[in-house]
Design an enzyme around this catalytic site. Structure first.
Site, short mmCIF file in Angstrom:
data_model
loop_
_atom_site.label_atom_id
_atom_site.label_comp_id
_atom_site.label_asym_id
_atom_site.label_seq_id
_atom_site.Cartn_x
_atom_site.Cartn_y
_atom_site.Cartn_z
CG HIS A 1 -1.89 -0.98 1.28
ND1 HIS A 1 -2.12 -1.57 2.44
CD2 HIS A 1 -3.00 -1.36 0.23
CE1 HIS A 1 -3.19 -2.66 2.18
NE2 HIS A 1 -3.67 -2.32 0.90
CB SER B 1 -4.38 -6.38 4.31
OG SER B 1 -4.12 -4.98 4.01
NE ARG C 1 -2.16 -7.63 -4.33
CZ ARG C 1 -2.98 -8.14 -2.94
NH1 ARG C 1 -2.52 -8.09 -2.00
NH2 ARG C 1 -4.12 -8.33 -3.56
CE LYS D 1 -13.19 -7.40 2.88
NZ LYS D 1 -11.87 -6.76 2.35
O1 PNS Z 1 -8.80 -3.08 -0.14
P1 PNS Z 1 -10.00 -3.60 -0.43
O2 PNS Z 1 -11.16 -4.24 0.46
O3 PNS Z 1 -9.90 -4.50 -1.68
O4 PNS Z 1 -11.02 -2.26 -1.14
C1 PNS Z 1 -12.10 -2.61 -1.49
C2 PNS Z 1 -12.93 -1.18 -1.80
C3 PNS Z 1 -13.01 -0.63 -0.57
C4 PNS Z 1 -12.24 -0.27 -2.61
C5 PNS Z 1 -14.41 -1.55 -2.22
O5 PNS Z 1 -14.83 -2.61 -1.41
C6 PNS Z 1 -15.30 -0.42 -2.25
O6 PNS Z 1 -15.05 0.56 -3.08
N1 PNS Z 1 -16.35 -0.33 -1.40
C7 PNS Z 1 -17.29 0.68 -1.26
C8 PNS Z 1 -18.64 0.20 -1.63
C9 PNS Z 1 -18.89 0.26 -3.14
O7 PNS Z 1 -18.55 1.34 -3.77
N2 PNS Z 1 -19.22 -0.92 -3.76
C10 PNS Z 1 -19.24 -1.02 -5.21
C11 PNS Z 1 -17.96 -1.63 -5.71
S1 PNS Z 1 -17.90 -1.78 -7.62
#
Ligand code: PNS
Length: 181
Positions: free
Chosen positions: A19, A130, A92, A43
């Site tokens: 990150h 993570s 990644r 989660k």
């Molecule tokens: O680090 P992560 O858990 O891979 O991040 C995922 C994240 C937070 C970017 C994604 O879950 C997100 O944007 N969530 C907010 C809700 C949302 O907009 N969902 C639709 C995604 S297409």
């Protein structure tokens, strides 16, 4: 050449060296980068949003064009409310691609003007996530080099039972006596 204002959204539970690598790369490309921690994920997190925010603030203290924020609900709505032109995400390995592609296209469907930009972290972090860091740390394994030192320390504090009892003033750990010369 720097361009615009980007959001780097994620869970950051906890922030890893991958990150941080991406944040550093992003800060060199965009005029301003906001690292946005999702508040209400499905989660159950290991670290609270406040703890993650604190760690990210420390880790990015020397990056002048990086800010830390939190958000709730749809990421695109948040990005729009911030007037961001881009969303930054890291890729990644090929395994990330499918999920990231779906997410980027769904986000584009909801908000066609918001672009997702993908960057790759240094290859030495290509296997660091993570989730794996949490798993290794919870099982007592070493995470040195995978997360910044401040995160390593926070993991230790969170997971070491002796440390936790000590912090809660439940036990007192005797100090080591100095050896007589
Ligand atoms: O680090 P992560 O858990 O891979 O991040 C995922 C994240 C937070 C970017 C994604 O879950 C997100 O944007 N969530 C907010 C809700 C949302 O907009 N969902 C639709 C995604 S297409």
């Amino acid at each position: 050449m720097k361009k615009g204002f980007a959001i780097y959204p994620g869970s950051f539970d906890p922030p890893t060296n991958g990150h941080l690598d991406l944040i550093q790369r992003g800060s060199q490309i965009f005029d301003e980068l906001v690292v946005a921690i999702l508040r209400n994920s499905e989660k159950v997190p290991m670290f609270s949003v406040a703890e993650r925010r604190e760690m990210l603030l420390q880790l990015t203290a020397d990056l002048r064009n990086v800010r830390i924020d939190t958000f709730d609900g749809l990421m695109v709505e948040y990005a729009k409310s911030m007037d961001a032109s881009c969303v930054l995400r890291g890729i990644r390995a090929v395994s990330d691609y499918e999920y990231e592609l779906q997410m980027a296209l769904m986000n584009r469907k909801i908000e066609p003007t918001l672009e997702t930009v993908f960057m790759m972290p240094a290859d030495k972090y290509s296997y660091v996530s993570s989730r794996l860091v949490r798993e290794v740390a919870q099982a007592g394994g070493p995470v040195k080099g995978l997360v910044p030192e401040v995160v390593e320390q926070k993991l230790r504090e969170k997971l070491d039972p002796v440390y936790r009892l000590q912090e809660a003033n439940v036990i007192e750990v005797p100090r080591r006596r100095k050896k007589k010369a």
